[in-house]
Write a protein that holds these residues in place. Structure first.
Motif, PDB file in Angstrom:
ATOM      1  N   LEU A 252       0.842  -1.198   0.000  1.00 59.04           N
ATOM      2  CA  LEU A 252       0.000   0.000   0.000  1.00 59.04           C
ATOM      3  C   LEU A 252       0.877   1.248   0.000  1.00 59.04           C
ATOM      4  O   LEU A 252       1.769   1.378   0.839  1.00 59.04           O
ATOM      5  CB  LEU A 252      -0.889   0.025   1.245  1.00 59.04           C
ATOM      6  CG  LEU A 252      -1.724  -1.223   1.521  1.00 59.04           C
ATOM      7  CD1 LEU A 252      -2.354  -1.142   2.897  1.00 59.04           C
ATOM      8  CD2 LEU A 252      -2.784  -1.359   0.455  1.00 59.04           C
ATOM      9  N   PRO A 253       0.620   2.173  -0.901  1.00 58.54           N
ATOM     10  CA  PRO A 253       1.406   3.415  -0.893  1.00 58.54           C
ATOM     11  C   PRO A 253       0.975   4.323   0.258  1.00 58.54           C
ATOM     12  O   PRO A 253      -0.187   4.342   0.645  1.00 58.54           O
ATOM     13  CB  PRO A 253       1.058   4.053  -2.239  1.00 58.54           C
ATOM     14  CG  PRO A 253      -0.307   3.533  -2.555  1.00 58.54           C
ATOM     15  CD  PRO A 253      -0.374   2.147  -1.969  1.00 58.54           C
ATOM     16  N   ILE A 254       1.944   5.037   0.781  1.00 58.66           N
ATOM     17  CA  ILE A 254       1.659   6.089   1.766  1.00 58.66           C
ATOM     18  C   ILE A 254       2.084   7.385   1.111  1.00 58.66           C
ATOM     19  O   ILE A 254       3.228   7.524   0.669  1.00 58.66           O
ATOM     20  CB  ILE A 254       2.421   5.863   3.081  1.00 58.66           C
ATOM     21  CG1 ILE A 254       2.034   4.521   3.694  1.00 58.66           C
ATOM     22  CG2 ILE A 254       2.148   6.999   4.057  1.00 58.66           C
ATOM     23  CD1 ILE A 254       2.852   4.157   4.902  1.00 58.66           C
ATOM     24  N   ARG A 255       1.168   8.341   1.028  1.00 55.48           N
ATOM     25  CA  ARG A 255       1.410   9.583   0.294  1.00 55.48           C
ATOM     26  C   ARG A 255       1.183  10.798   1.173  1.00 55.48           C
ATOM     27  O   ARG A 255       0.353  10.774   2.064  1.00 55.48           O
ATOM     28  CB  ARG A 255       0.481   9.660  -0.916  1.00 55.48           C
ATOM     29  CG  ARG A 255       0.653   8.526  -1.890  1.00 55.48           C
ATOM     30  CD  ARG A 255      -0.156   8.809  -3.150  1.00 55.48           C
ATOM     31  NE  ARG A 255       0.245   7.995  -4.258  1.00 55.48           N
ATOM     32  CZ  ARG A 255       1.362   8.142  -4.968  1.00 55.48           C
ATOM     33  NH1 ARG A 255       2.182   9.100  -4.676  1.00 55.48           N
ATOM     34  NH2 ARG A 255       1.652   7.345  -5.958  1.00 55.48           N
ATOM     35  N   ALA A 256       1.896  11.842   0.836  1.00 53.85           N
ATOM     36  CA  ALA A 256       1.644  13.163   1.401  1.00 53.85           C
ATOM     37  C   ALA A 256       1.323  14.032   0.191  1.00 53.85           C
ATOM     38  O   ALA A 256       2.218  14.391  -0.565  1.00 53.85           O
ATOM     39  CB  ALA A 256       2.853  13.687   2.151  1.00 53.85           C
ATOM     40  N   GLY A 257       0.061  14.290  -0.036  1.00 50.72           N
ATOM     41  CA  GLY A 257      -0.363  14.976  -1.259  1.00 50.72           C
ATOM     42  C   GLY A 257      -0.125  14.042  -2.428  1.00 50.72           C
ATOM     43  O   GLY A 257      -0.556  12.899  -2.427  1.00 50.72           O
ATOM     44  N   SER A 258       0.626  14.505  -3.408  1.00 57.05           N
ATOM     45  CA  SER A 258       0.919  13.655  -4.565  1.00 57.05           C
ATOM     46  C   SER A 258       2.287  12.985  -4.445  1.00 57.05           C
ATOM     47  O   SER A 258       2.712  12.274  -5.340  1.00 57.05           O
ATOM     48  CB  SER A 258       0.875  14.492  -5.845  1.00 57.05           C
ATOM     49  OG  SER A 258       1.857  15.502  -5.775  1.00 57.05           O
ATOM     50  N   ARG A 259       2.965  13.190  -3.327  1.00 55.19           N
ATOM     51  CA  ARG A 259       4.326  12.686  -3.126  1.00 55.19           C
ATOM     52  C   ARG A 259       4.301  11.384  -2.327  1.00 55.19           C
ATOM     53  O   ARG A 259       3.706  11.304  -1.255  1.00 55.19           O
ATOM     54  CB  ARG A 259       5.114  13.755  -2.373  1.00 55.19           C
ATOM     55  CG  ARG A 259       6.560  13.477  -2.166  1.00 55.19           C
ATOM     56  CD  ARG A 259       7.240  14.690  -1.547  1.00 55.19           C
ATOM     57  NE  ARG A 259       6.592  15.169  -0.348  1.00 55.19           N
ATOM     58  CZ  ARG A 259       6.959  14.806   0.891  1.00 55.19           C
ATOM     59  NH1 ARG A 259       7.948  13.989   1.075  1.00 55.19           N
ATOM     60  NH2 ARG A 259       6.317  15.279   1.942  1.00 55.19           N
ATOM     61  N   ALA A 260       4.950  10.338  -2.842  1.00 52.70           N
ATOM     62  CA  ALA A 260       5.062   9.068  -2.128  1.00 52.70           C
ATOM     63  C   ALA A 260       6.042   9.239  -0.979  1.00 52.70           C
ATOM     64  O   ALA A 260       7.147   9.744  -1.169  1.00 52.70           O
ATOM     65  CB  ALA A 260       5.527   7.967  -3.064  1.00 52.70           C
ATOM     66  N   ILE A 261       5.636   8.844   0.229  1.00 52.36           N
ATOM     67  CA  ILE A 261       6.521   8.955   1.390  1.00 52.36           C
ATOM     68  C   ILE A 261       6.831   7.609   2.014  1.00 52.36           C
ATOM     69  O   ILE A 261       7.605   7.522   2.952  1.00 52.36           O
ATOM     70  CB  ILE A 261       5.948   9.926   2.453  1.00 52.36           C
ATOM     71  CG1 ILE A 261       4.586   9.449   2.961  1.00 52.36           C
ATOM     72  CG2 ILE A 261       5.885  11.342   1.916  1.00 52.36           C
ATOM     73  CD1 ILE A 261       4.060  10.252   4.139  1.00 52.36           C
ATOM     74  N   GLY A 262       6.213   6.539   1.505  1.00 51.79           N
ATOM     75  CA  GLY A 262       6.505   5.220   2.042  1.00 51.79           C
ATOM     76  C   GLY A 262       5.497   4.194   1.566  1.00 51.79           C
ATOM     77  O   GLY A 262       4.656   4.467   0.697  1.00 51.79           O
ATOM     78  N   VAL A 263       5.605   3.007   2.123  1.00 54.21           N
ATOM     79  CA  VAL A 263       4.684   1.921   1.803  1.00 54.21           C
ATOM     80  C   VAL A 263       4.379   1.128   3.070  1.00 54.21           C
ATOM     81  O   VAL A 263       5.161   1.118   4.008  1.00 54.21           O
ATOM     82  CB  VAL A 263       5.238   0.956   0.729  1.00 54.21           C
ATOM     83  CG1 VAL A 263       5.437   1.649  -0.605  1.00 54.21           C
ATOM     84  CG2 VAL A 263       6.509   0.291   1.175  1.00 54.21           C
TER      85      VAL A 263
END
Length: 179
Positions: free
Chosen positions: A31-42
């Motif tokens: 599962l992607p973790i995002r801050a806005g449109s920026r990927a910050i982790g999984v």
């Protein structure tokens, strides 16, 4: 979300499959973790047996991913806000110290200690240019090593390859993650 129902029939590399199997995973959800449109982790979810994922499962995974993203981003923003508040409080404390002490030999050691404590830095130093403008001379430093450097009269030539030499030559701040 990326769902792999059975690792043995996935497009993962052999190295990735070995790594996941070390965790006894046979099926995986990433599962992607995002801050806005920026990927910050999984977030990686795994099961020791092959799984058949339904549309409902996928909706739940998406919801979990979105909630995790929101929570992590909120925590990050809170940390930034707290850090900024500490910076402002430190600025106020430094201003108070600076206005109450006129003697540099008393002022500078208090300033470096205040900055070190407030920001939890390992080490803080103040260099001032000598009268000739040729060397940046260490005037205040924290810790045992800092005291040794002070006693040795540590100085760096303006324009030298050191970070301090570059800053004194250019008159501009430099931020480096690895000195």
């Amino acid at each position: 979300p990326l769902t792999i129902e059975d690792l043995s029939s996935s497009d993962f590399s052999e190295q990735e499959i070995i790594a996941l199997r070390n965790f006894d995973m046979q099926s995986v959800v990433v599962l992607p973790i995002r801050a806005g449109s920026r990927a910050i982790g999984v977030v990686v979810l795994g099961s020791g047996a092959p799984q058949k994922f339904t549309e409902r499962d996928i909706r739940i995974f998406r919801s979990f991913s979105e909630q995790a993203s929101l929570r992590i981003d909120a925590a990050r923003l809170l940390q930034q806000t707290e850090r900024r508040a500490r910076q402002l409080a430190t600025n106020a404390a430094i201003s108070q110290i600076a206005s109450s002490i006129l003697e540099l030999d008393m002022l500078l050691p208090q300033l470096v200690e205040e900055v070190k404590t407030s920001f939890a830095y390992d080490h803080v130093q103040v260099f001032l240019m000598d009268d000739a403008g040729k060397f940046a001379v260490l005037r205040a430093s924290t810790g045992e090593v800092g005291q040794t450097m002070l006693e040795a009269g540590h100085r760096l030539e303006k324009g030298s390859q050191s970070v301090i030499g570059q800053v004194t030559a250019q008159g501009k701040p430099v931020i480096t993650s690895d000195t």
